[in-house]
Scaffold this active site. Structure first.
Site, mmCIF file in Angstrom:
data_model
loop_
_atom_site.group_PDB
_atom_site.id
_atom_site.type_symbol
_atom_site.label_atom_id
_atom_site.label_comp_id
_atom_site.label_asym_id
_atom_site.label_seq_id
_atom_site.Cartn_x
_atom_site.Cartn_y
_atom_site.Cartn_z
ATOM 1 N N ASP A 84 0.783 -1.238 0.000
ATOM 2 C CA ASP A 84 0.000 0.000 0.000
ATOM 3 C C ASP A 84 0.814 1.288 0.000
ATOM 4 O O ASP A 84 0.677 2.113 -0.877
ATOM 5 C CB ASP A 84 -0.944 0.026 1.210
ATOM 6 C CG ASP A 84 -1.839 -1.197 1.261
ATOM 7 O OD1 ASP A 84 -1.680 -2.073 0.391
ATOM 8 O OD2 ASP A 84 -2.683 -1.267 2.156
ATOM 9 N N GLU A 125 2.675 -9.384 11.489
ATOM 10 C CA GLU A 125 2.436 -8.979 10.109
ATOM 11 C C GLU A 125 3.760 -8.582 9.432
ATOM 12 O O GLU A 125 4.060 -8.977 8.323
ATOM 13 C CB GLU A 125 1.459 -7.801 10.140
ATOM 14 C CG GLU A 125 0.859 -7.424 8.809
ATOM 15 C CD GLU A 125 -0.218 -6.336 8.975
ATOM 16 O OE1 GLU A 125 -0.539 -5.977 10.129
ATOM 17 O OE2 GLU A 125 -0.718 -5.851 7.958
HETATM 18 C C1 GLC Z 1 -2.734 -4.532 3.497
HETATM 19 C C2 GLC Z 1 -1.491 -4.977 2.770
HETATM 20 C C3 GLC Z 1 -1.841 -5.987 1.709
HETATM 21 C C4 GLC Z 1 -2.620 -7.132 2.327
HETATM 22 C C5 GLC Z 1 -3.793 -6.632 3.152
HETATM 23 C C6 GLC Z 1 -4.431 -7.751 3.963
HETATM 24 O O1 GLC Z 1 -3.587 -3.867 2.674
HETATM 25 O O2 GLC Z 1 -0.815 -3.912 2.211
HETATM 26 O O3 GLC Z 1 -0.733 -6.481 1.056
HETATM 27 O O4 GLC Z 1 -3.063 -7.963 1.334
HETATM 28 O O5 GLC Z 1 -3.378 -5.644 4.051
HETATM 29 O O6 GLC Z 1 -3.495 -8.447 4.698
#
Ligand code: GLC
Length: 725
Positions: free
Chosen positions: A172, A409
Site C-alpha cells: 500500500d 504482520e
Molecule cells: C494490506 C497490505 C496488503 C494485504 C492486506 C491484507 O492492505 O498492504 O498487502 O493484502 O493488508 O493483509
C-alpha cells in the site's frame, strides 16, 4: 548413523502457526488477521493456501475456491471479497465501492498468485485424484483471470500490465508510489467524506499509511466508481497507472505455473506460453535500468522509470525473467549495506526498502520493515538462479523471525521486533511452508518406510570388486575418488532444484571410470597412511564416496533408509579388509567409540582393523561426513594438507546454518540431532554448548549464549533423512 527419528524442534511453533490459522479460519476462507482485516484478501489467500497445502488440502482448495467465487465477469479477481457478516469494521466497504452488479467486492485487483498456489497444492497433495480434479476446475478460471490482465491492463501490448491503485500492488504505502501519488492534485472539497478505520486496532499511526496517502487512495476509488469501472475510461483518465515490477514478476511466474498446470491436465496452453515469453522479455528489457543496475517500475502517466529502491526490484528473480548478468548485479546489491548483508549481524533478511535512504523507516509498514511474503518470493527466486548459500541463509533467518518474535504482520528490519497484527495468516502459512520444505516433513513426501517396506541386504555388499581397475599407488587415491565423485555430482547437479540427478549419473561414462578407480582400492595398502591428517582426509573422503556409490548401486530414490542395514552392509574392500560406513565412522574415525544407542563398539578387541583407527576423536568429523541425507553436511573433498582448515570451515558452516538456532527471547537453543546423538564427542554435559559457541558467528547471539550457558534450554531439531538428490 543410527536409527532414530525425532520430531522435536520447530514442532511447537508449527502447532502455534496452525492454531493461529484455525483462529482466522471462517469456515469459508481465512481472514488475513484476527481483527484488522476481517474479509477475504486476494493475494493473502494465495499465500495462505500455500501453507495449508502441507497439512490441510481441503482447506487449501476451499481458500482458493472461495476467492474465485467472486471472480468478475471480465475475469478480474477482486482485491477484497467482503464477508456480509463482518461489515462495519473496515473502510472502504461495498457501500463505498459501489461495484457493478452490487457484488460484495472491492473494484480493484491484486498480484495474481493463485496459479502458483494451485500448482503448489497439487504438488503436495496426498490425494492426487482430488487435486487433479481441483486443477481441472480452476484452470479455466485462472486462465480468465490472466487474460483479464492482458486484455485490459496492457492496452498498448507491451507485455507489461499496469496497476491503477497502490492497493493493487499489495504494498500500500511503498515508497515506490510516493512520486506518482504526489503528482495527483486533490481538490479536498470534491473528495467524498470518509473515516479511516485502520487506526482503530491499536496499531500506532506512524506504522500505517498517512492521511495524505489515504486521501489519494479514496480519490482513486471515487474516480473508478464515477467511471463505472470501465477499464478503457479508467486508462484514459486515471492519474495513477504503473507497470509494477513485483506485480509483473508474480504474473510471469504464475504464467509459468499455469503452463505446468495445463500440461498436467492436458490443456492447450499456447497462449499462456506466449504471455510467459512476452512478459519475461519485457521485464528484462523495459524495466531494467542500466544506470541504477536494477529493475524499476514504469509510470505510464509520465512515461518514466521510477527511480526507487525497494525489494520489489529483485522480484524478476522470482519470475525467472532476469538474465544471468542482471541476476548477478541484483545479487551484489542484495549483499550490500542497502539491503542488509547477512554478515552485518543485525540482519533479519531483506528489508522492504533501501536502508541507506533517508526515508527508510524500519517500523513503517511497507517503508522498511521485513515482510515474510516478500522474502519468501525472493528466497525462491535466488534458489531458481542457483544462489544456494544465500537462499539457505535467508530461509534460516525467515524461519527464525516468527520463532523469535512471534507471528506478526511485519518485522522491524533493525531489531526484528514484530509489528502490525499478531497471528497474521500469511506469516503463519509461509512459516509452515518454509519449515516443511526444509525438513521435507510433509507427510506425503517424507520418506519414512513403514514396516516391511524397507529392504534388508541379506549379506554384505562389496561395491568395488569389479575385475577391471585403475591401478593407483599413491595415497592420493581417496582424494581422487572424491574428486571423481565431485565431478560426477557437478555434471549431474540440477541448479534449479539444488539436487543431484543420481539416475542420469549412473548411466554415464564418468561413472564407469569412477567404478574402475574404486576397484583400485582392493590393492591399496592402508599402512601407507601415516599421519593423522592423511588418515582423516582419506577416511572422510572414502566414507562420502561410499555413500554416493551405494545410493547409485542400490537405486535408492527417496532415502538411504530404504535399505535398513545400509550403513552396516554396504562396503568397500581395501587391501585384505572390508569396511562398512559404520565401521569407517565409528571404528576408524571415532576411534572405535560406541555408536549412539548401541551397547558395543564396532570393532571387537581382536579385530585387526583396529590398527587403522585414529588415536583421537576429532568431533569436527560430524560436519564433514555426508550420509546422503538433507540434514548432513554438504559434500566436498578433503586433502591431508588442508584438513584442519577444511574441518574448521565445515564446522563453522554447519553451526551457522539452520541446524543451530539461538532464541534469546525464549532462552532457548535449537540444535541438530547430531549434537544429541554424539554429545559425548563434544565433551561432558553442557560442553557441547561451549563447542557451538566457539563457532557461532553472530556477535549478539554468541554474547547471549555465553551469558546463559548454564540456563539456556536445549531442544533438538528434526533430522531429515531424505536423499539429497
Ligand atoms: C494490506 C497490505 C496488503 C494485504 C492486506 C491484507 O492492505 O498492504 O498487502 O493484502 O493488508 O493483509
Amino acid at each position: 548413523m543410527i536409527d532414530l527419528f525425532s520430531t522435536k524442534g520447530f514442532k511447537s511453533y508449527i502447532k502455534q502457526a496452525q492454531k493461529n490459522l484455525d483462529q482466522n479460519w471462517t469456515g469459508r476462507y481465512t481472514k488475513p488477521a484476527p481483527s484488522l482485516y476481517p474479509h477475504q484478501w486476494n493475494w493473502d489467500s494465495g499465500f495462505i493456501a500455500i501453507g495449508y497445502a502441507h497439512y490441510n488440502e481441503a482447506r487449501a482448495m476451499q481458500e482458493i475456491r472461495s476467492l474465485f467465487d467472486n471472480q468478475w465477469p471480465n475475469g478480474m479477481i477482486p482485491q477484497i471479497s467482503f464477508n456480509p457478516k463482518s461489515l462495519g469494521n473496515y473502510f472502504p466497504e461495498p457501500d463505498f465501492w459501489q461495484v457493478p452488479g452490487n457484488k460484495l467486492t472491492s473494484g480493484i485487483t491484486m498480484p495474481p498468485l493463485h496459479a502458483i498456489a494451485c500448482l503448489h497444492i497439487y504438488r503436495h497433495a496426498g490425494d492426487k485424484k482430488r487435486a487433479l480434479e481441483f486443477l481441472k476446475e480452476l484452470f479455466p478460471k485462472l486462465l480468465a483471470s490472466h487474460k483479464y490482465f492482458y486484455l485490459h491492463r496492457d492496452p498498448k501490448k507491451t507485455g507489461l500490465v499496469y496497476i491503477r491503485h497502490p492497493w493493487e500492488s499489495g504494498l500500500d504505502n511503498s515508497p515506490n508510489w510516493d512520486k506518482p501519488l504526489r503528482n495527483i492534485e486533490i481538490d479536498k472539497s470534491k473528495l467524498p467524506s470518509y473515516k479511516r478505520k485502520d487506526l482503530k486496532h491499536g496499531i500506532p499511526a506512524e506504522q500505517r499509511p498517512s492521511n495524505a496517502d489515504y486521501d489519494r487512495y479514496v480519490y482513486l476509488v471515487d474516480l473508478f466508481r464515477r467511471l463505472d469501472y470501465n477499464e478503457e475510461k479508467i486508462f484514459a483518465q486515471c492519474p495513477f497507472l504503473i507497470q509494477d515490477v513485483l506485480f509483473n514478476s508474480i504474473l510471469c511466474r504464475a504464467n509459468r505455473d499455469l503452463v505446468e498446470i495445463g500440461r498436467i491436465i492436458g490443456q492447450d496452453v499456447e497462449e499462456v506460453r506466449e504471455w510467459v515469453e512476452q512478459t519475461s522479455q519485457a521485464i528484462s528489457k523495459l524495466m531494467w535500468s542500466s544506470k541504477r543496475r536494477q529493475f524499476d517500475p514504469i509510470d505510464l502517466v509520465t512515461g518514466q522509470h521510477l527511480a526507487t529502491a525497494t525489494a520489489s526490484s529483485f522480484m524478476p528473480l522470482f519470475a525467472v525473467a532476469a538474465t544471468t548478468d542482471q541476476a548477478e548485479l541484483l545479487y551484489e546489491r542484495l549483499n550490500s549495506v542497502s539491503f542488509c548483508a547477512l554478515h552485518q549481524g543485525n540482519c533479519f533478511t531483506i528489508p522492504n526498502y533501501d536502508m541507506t535512504r533517508e526515508e527508510f523507516d524500519p517500523k513503517n509498514y511497507w517503508r522498511g520493515p521485513v515482510w515474510i511474503n516478500i522474502n519468501w518470493m525472493l528466497y525462491h527466486g535466488l534458489k531458481s538462479y542457483g544462489y544456494k548459500e544465500k537462499s539457505d541463509a535467508m530461509r534460516k533467518d525467515l524461519i527464525q523471525l516468527p520463532v523469535r518474535f512471534g507471528f506478526h504482520e511485519y518485522f522491524d528490519s533493525v531489531n526484528g521486533k514484530g509489528y502490525g497484527s499478531s497471528g497474521f495468516s500469511w506469516t503463519c502459512a509461509l512459516f509452515i511452508d518454509l519449515v516443511f520444505e526444509y525438513y521435507d516433513q510433509d507427510k506425503h513426501s517424507l520418506y519414512w518406510p513403514r514396516r516391511g517396506e524397507s529392504r534388508r541386504l541379506k549379506k554384505p555388499l562389496i561395491l568395488n570388486q569389479a575385475p577391471e581397475f585403475t591401478p593407483v599407488t599413491s595415497n592420493g587415491l581417496a582424494g581422487r575418488l572424491m574428486a571423481a565423485i565431485e565431478d560426477l555430482k557437478e555434471t549431474f547437479y540440477d541448479i534449479n532444484r539444488g539436487r543431484v540427478d543420481y539416475r542420469a549419473m549412473k548411466n554415464s561414462s564418468e561413472y564407469h571410470q569412477y567404478k574402475k578407480l574404486a576397484a583400485g582400492l582392493q590393492h591399496f595398502d592402508l599402512v601407507s597412511l601415516i599421519t593423522k591428517e592423511e588418515k582423516l582426509a582419506f577416511w572422510i573422503n572414502l566414507y562420502n564416496t561410499l555413500v554416493v556409490h551405494a545410493i547409485m548401486e542400490l537405486n535408492l530414490s527417496a532415502s538411504v533408509r530404504e535399505v535398513s542395514n545400509f550403513f552396516t552392509q554396504v562396503r568397500y574392500q581395501i587391501g585384505e579388509h572390508t569396511f562398512s560406513m559404520d565401521e569407517i565412522e565409528h571404528g576408524i574415525l571415532r576411534s572405535n567409540a560406541r555408536p549412539p544407542y548401541r551397547i558395543f563398539s564396532v570393532f571387537k578387541k581382536t579385530d585387526p582393523r583396529r590398527e587403522f583407527a585414529l588415536n583421537r576423536l576429532d568431533a569436527r568429523i560430524h560436519f564433514a561426513l555426508v550420509c546422503g541425507s538433507r540434514s548432513c553436511a554438504p559434500i566436498r573433498s578433503y586433502t591431508s594438507d588442508n584438513i584442519d582448515e577444511q574441518l574448521e570451515t565445515a564446522t563453522q558452516n554447519f553451526i551457522n546454518s539452520s541446524e543451530v538456532v539461538v532464541i534469546p527471547e525464549q532462552n532457548k537453543i535449537l540444535l541438530s540431532e547430531i549434537f544429541n546423538w554424539y554429545s559425548g564427542d563434544f565433551g561432558k554435559g553442557r560442553d557441547v554448548l561451549e563447542f557451538v559457541l566457539s563457532y557461532l558467528k553472530s556477535y549478539d547471539l554468541s554474547q547471549y549464549l555465553n551469558d546463559h550457558l548454564n540456563t539456556i534450554e536445549v531442544e533438538y531439531l528434526f533430522y531429515d533423512w531424505n536423499l539429497n538428490h
